[in-house]
Write a protein that holds these residues in place. Structure first.
Motif, PDB file in Angstrom:
ATOM      1  N   SER A 160     -84.420   5.689  22.594  1.00 22.45           N
ATOM      2  CA  SER A 160     -83.336   6.410  22.303  1.00 22.45           C
ATOM      3  C   SER A 160     -82.757   6.024  20.908  1.00 22.45           C
ATOM      4  N   GLU A 161     -82.415   6.916  20.133  1.00 19.50           N
ATOM      5  CA  GLU A 161     -81.959   6.256  18.613  1.00 19.50           C
ATOM      6  C   GLU A 161     -80.554   5.761  18.853  1.00 19.50           C
ATOM      7  N   LYS A 162     -79.712   6.214  19.744  1.00 19.10           N
ATOM      8  CA  LYS A 162     -78.394   5.885  19.950  1.00 19.10           C
ATOM      9  C   LYS A 162     -78.464   4.604  20.518  1.00 19.10           C
ATOM     10  N   HIS A 163     -79.182   4.229  21.515  1.00 22.96           N
ATOM     11  CA  HIS A 163     -79.341   2.714  21.990  1.00 22.96           C
ATOM     12  C   HIS A 163     -79.824   2.057  21.323  1.00 22.96           C
ATOM     13  N   GLN A 164     -81.042   2.317  20.334  1.00 24.24           N
ATOM     14  CA  GLN A 164     -81.648   1.391  19.392  1.00 24.24           C
ATOM     15  C   GLN A 164     -80.389   0.823  18.298  1.00 24.24           C
ATOM     16  N   ALA A 165     -79.611   1.846  18.079  1.00 22.55           N
ATOM     17  CA  ALA A 165     -78.501   1.403  17.084  1.00 22.55           C
ATOM     18  C   ALA A 165     -77.515   0.288  17.717  1.00 22.55           C
ATOM     19  N   LYS A 166     -77.523   0.184  19.165  1.00 25.36           N
ATOM     20  CA  LYS A 166     -76.676  -0.713  19.618  1.00 25.36           C
ATOM     21  C   LYS A 166     -77.448  -2.075  19.724  1.00 25.36           C
ATOM     22  N   THR A 167     -78.740  -1.882  19.693  1.00 24.61           N
ATOM     23  CA  THR A 167     -79.377  -3.166  19.735  1.00 24.61           C
ATOM     24  C   THR A 167     -80.629  -3.380  18.858  1.00 24.61           C
ATOM     25  N   PRO A 168     -80.140  -3.588  17.601  1.00 30.46           N
ATOM     26  CA  PRO A 168     -81.074  -3.424  16.368  1.00 30.46           C
ATOM     27  C   PRO A 168     -82.034  -4.464  16.530  1.00 30.46           C
ATOM     28  N   PHE A 169     -83.397  -4.248  15.962  1.00 29.91           N
ATOM     29  CA  PHE A 169     -84.512  -5.218  15.888  1.00 29.91           C
ATOM     30  C   PHE A 169     -84.981  -5.804  14.719  1.00 29.91           C
ATOM     31  N   SER A 170     -85.671  -7.084  14.683  1.00 33.27           N
ATOM     32  CA  SER A 170     -86.037  -7.420  13.368  1.00 33.27           C
ATOM     33  C   SER A 170     -87.518  -7.117  13.261  1.00 33.27           C
ATOM     34  N   LEU A 171     -87.666  -6.164  12.005  1.00 31.73           N
ATOM     35  CA  LEU A 171     -89.162  -5.898  11.765  1.00 31.73           C
ATOM     36  C   LEU A 171     -89.835  -6.805  10.994  1.00 31.73           C
ATOM     37  N   ARG A 172     -91.111  -7.353  11.548  1.00 33.42           N
ATOM     38  CA  ARG A 172     -91.813  -8.430  10.942  1.00 33.42           C
ATOM     39  C   ARG A 172     -92.924  -7.679  10.034  1.00 33.42           C
ATOM     40  N   HIS A 173     -93.419  -8.139   9.067  1.00 33.47           N
ATOM     41  CA  HIS A 173     -94.367  -7.767   8.254  1.00 33.47           C
ATOM     42  C   HIS A 173     -95.389  -9.023   7.502  1.00 33.47           C
ATOM     43  N   ASP A 174     -96.528  -8.837   7.532  1.00 33.56           N
ATOM     44  CA  ASP A 174     -97.340  -9.564   6.832  1.00 33.56           C
ATOM     45  C   ASP A 174     -98.717  -9.220   6.571  1.00 33.56           C
ATOM     46  N   LYS A 175     -99.224  -9.702   5.608  1.00 42.38           N
ATOM     47  CA  LYS A 175    -100.657  -9.309   5.224  1.00 42.38           C
ATOM     48  C   LYS A 175    -101.552 -10.536   5.312  1.00 42.38           C
ATOM     49  N   PHE A 176    -102.900 -10.457   5.882  1.00 40.45           N
ATOM     50  CA  PHE A 176    -103.839 -11.406   5.718  1.00 40.45           C
ATOM     51  C   PHE A 176    -105.121 -11.285   5.368  1.00 40.45           C
ATOM     52  N   THR A 177    -105.874 -12.280   4.910  1.00 37.00           N
ATOM     53  CA  THR A 177    -107.146 -12.081   4.604  1.00 37.00           C
ATOM     54  C   THR A 177    -107.858 -13.010   5.603  1.00 37.00           C
ATOM     55  N   ALA A 178    -108.903 -12.667   6.202  1.00 40.68           N
ATOM     56  CA  ALA A 178    -109.739 -13.255   7.196  1.00 40.68           C
ATOM     57  C   ALA A 178    -111.224 -13.060   6.770  1.00 40.68           C
ATOM     58  N   SER A 179    -112.037 -14.237   6.741  1.00 41.12           N
ATOM     59  CA  SER A 179    -113.318 -14.198   6.839  1.00 41.12           C
ATOM     60  C   SER A 179    -114.137 -13.308   7.804  1.00 41.12           C
ATOM     61  N   LEU A 180    -115.437 -13.034   7.572  1.00 47.29           N
ATOM     62  CA  LEU A 180    -116.063 -12.218   8.631  1.00 47.29           C
ATOM     63  C   LEU A 180    -116.655 -13.027   9.618  1.00 47.29           C
ATOM     64  N   ASP A 181    -116.509 -14.194   9.358  1.00 49.76           N
ATOM     65  CA  ASP A 181    -116.841 -15.149  10.377  1.00 49.76           C
ATOM     66  C   ASP A 181    -115.864 -15.500  11.586  1.00 49.76           C
ATOM     67  N   ASP A 182    -114.628 -15.245  11.038  1.00 52.71           N
ATOM     68  CA  ASP A 182    -113.333 -15.369  11.775  1.00 52.71           C
ATOM     69  C   ASP A 182    -113.449 -14.310  13.140  1.00 52.71           C
ATOM     70  N   THR A 183    -112.358 -14.775  13.968  1.00 53.12           N
ATOM     71  CA  THR A 183    -112.342 -13.735  15.117  1.00 53.12           C
ATOM     72  C   THR A 183    -110.997 -13.529  15.162  1.00 53.12           C
ATOM     73  N   ILE A 184    -110.370 -12.188  15.374  1.00 44.13           N
ATOM     74  CA  ILE A 184    -109.307 -11.589  15.257  1.00 44.13           C
ATOM     75  C   ILE A 184    -109.117 -11.151  16.746  1.00 44.13           C
ATOM     76  N   VAL A 185    -107.656 -11.822  17.261  1.00 46.82           N
ATOM     77  CA  VAL A 185    -107.203 -11.294  18.525  1.00 46.82           C
ATOM     78  C   VAL A 185    -105.849 -10.853  18.727  1.00 46.82           C
TER      79      VAL A 185
END
Length: 248
Positions: A160-185
């Motif tokens: 609900s947009e109306k209820h979202q306006a009453k309880t705003p959230f924090s949007l997190r953003h980031d970019k990563f580089t990983a080796s092909l040997d890494d495991t992403i979970v």
């Protein structure tokens, strides 16, 4: 790219009671969109809402923060769960449905001398992304940074947009580089917190992942999660995990 998916509901509940949802969309042989959502059980139609988020999430939503927020609004507009009970109708109108979400666009980039993963991430709430290197060291964690962060009430995406306006959230953003040997979970909160605590306290995160990867199906995974719930101190909650890596 190859991936494994595992999921289980809370201990003692049938499989269809898991309110998490995950979808891996292979855009090409070297690109994938991974979306994971955890429906809040205190709301109504939690599984419907988390399924709707993952099922209709678009790669274009990750182009910018504005595109992400506009994408969520389009999901709200198109969300129309089938409601048969008046009590559910009232609760839906009063509160709506809500969930956490983490979405990643993963691209395998091949260079002249080396290849790597590029990962673009947006998140609301406590679904987490881990990157372990080939020696078992935790290199990256997103959006949380330590297990103590799980003590907070997570931010939620509301239908609900109306209820979202009453309880705003924090949007997190980031970019990563990983080796092909890494495991992403990718993992919903109960397992994410457990995995991180074990890694912080005993450096056992990679060992736990090895046990998960030995599971041949969701029944074996469920038995392993029940063991961690009873013996390891993991919270009794729905668990969904996606493990991504380069093709061997």
């Amino acid at each position: 790219m190859e991936y494994q998916l595992f999921e289980t509901p809370k201990s003692g509940l049938p499989d269809d009671k898991n309110e998490d949802s995950v979808l891996v969309k292979k855009i090409s042989s070297n690109q994938a969109l991974i979306t994971m959502s955890d429906g809040a059980s205190t709301g109504v139609f939690s599984r419907n809402w988390s399924d709707h988020i993952t099922g209709f999430f678009d790669t274009a939503f990750l182009d910018s923060s504005e595109d992400f927020l506009n994408g969520l609004q389009s999901l709200r507009t198109s969300f129309q769960p089938e409601i048969t009970r008046p009590s559910a109708q009232r609760k839906f109108l009063l509160e709506g449905s809500y969930a956490t979400v983490l979405a990643s666009f993963v691209e395998k980039v091949t260079g002249l001398f080396s290849s790597r993963f590029k990962i673009n991430n947006y998140a609301v709430g406590d679904v987490c992304l881990f990157i372990f290197n080939k020696t078992g060291e935790l290199k990256q964690l997103f959006p949380y940074k330590e297990s103590a962060d799980f003590g907070n009430i997570p931010d939620l995406v509301r239908s609900s947009e109306k209820h979202q306006a009453k309880t705003p959230f924090s949007l997190r953003h980031d970019k990563f580089t990983a080796s092909l040997d890494d495991t992403i979970v990718y993992a919903t909160d109960a397992f994410a917190e457990f995995l991180l605590k074990q890694d912080e306290e005993h450096k056992l995160g990679h060992k736990i992942l090895e046990r998960v990867r030995m599971c041949k199906n969701n029944q074996q995974f469920r038995r392993l999660m029940d063991y961690y719930r009873t013996k390891g101190g993991m919270h009794n909650d729905d668990v969904t995990i996606c493990i991504l890596e380069a093709k061997k």
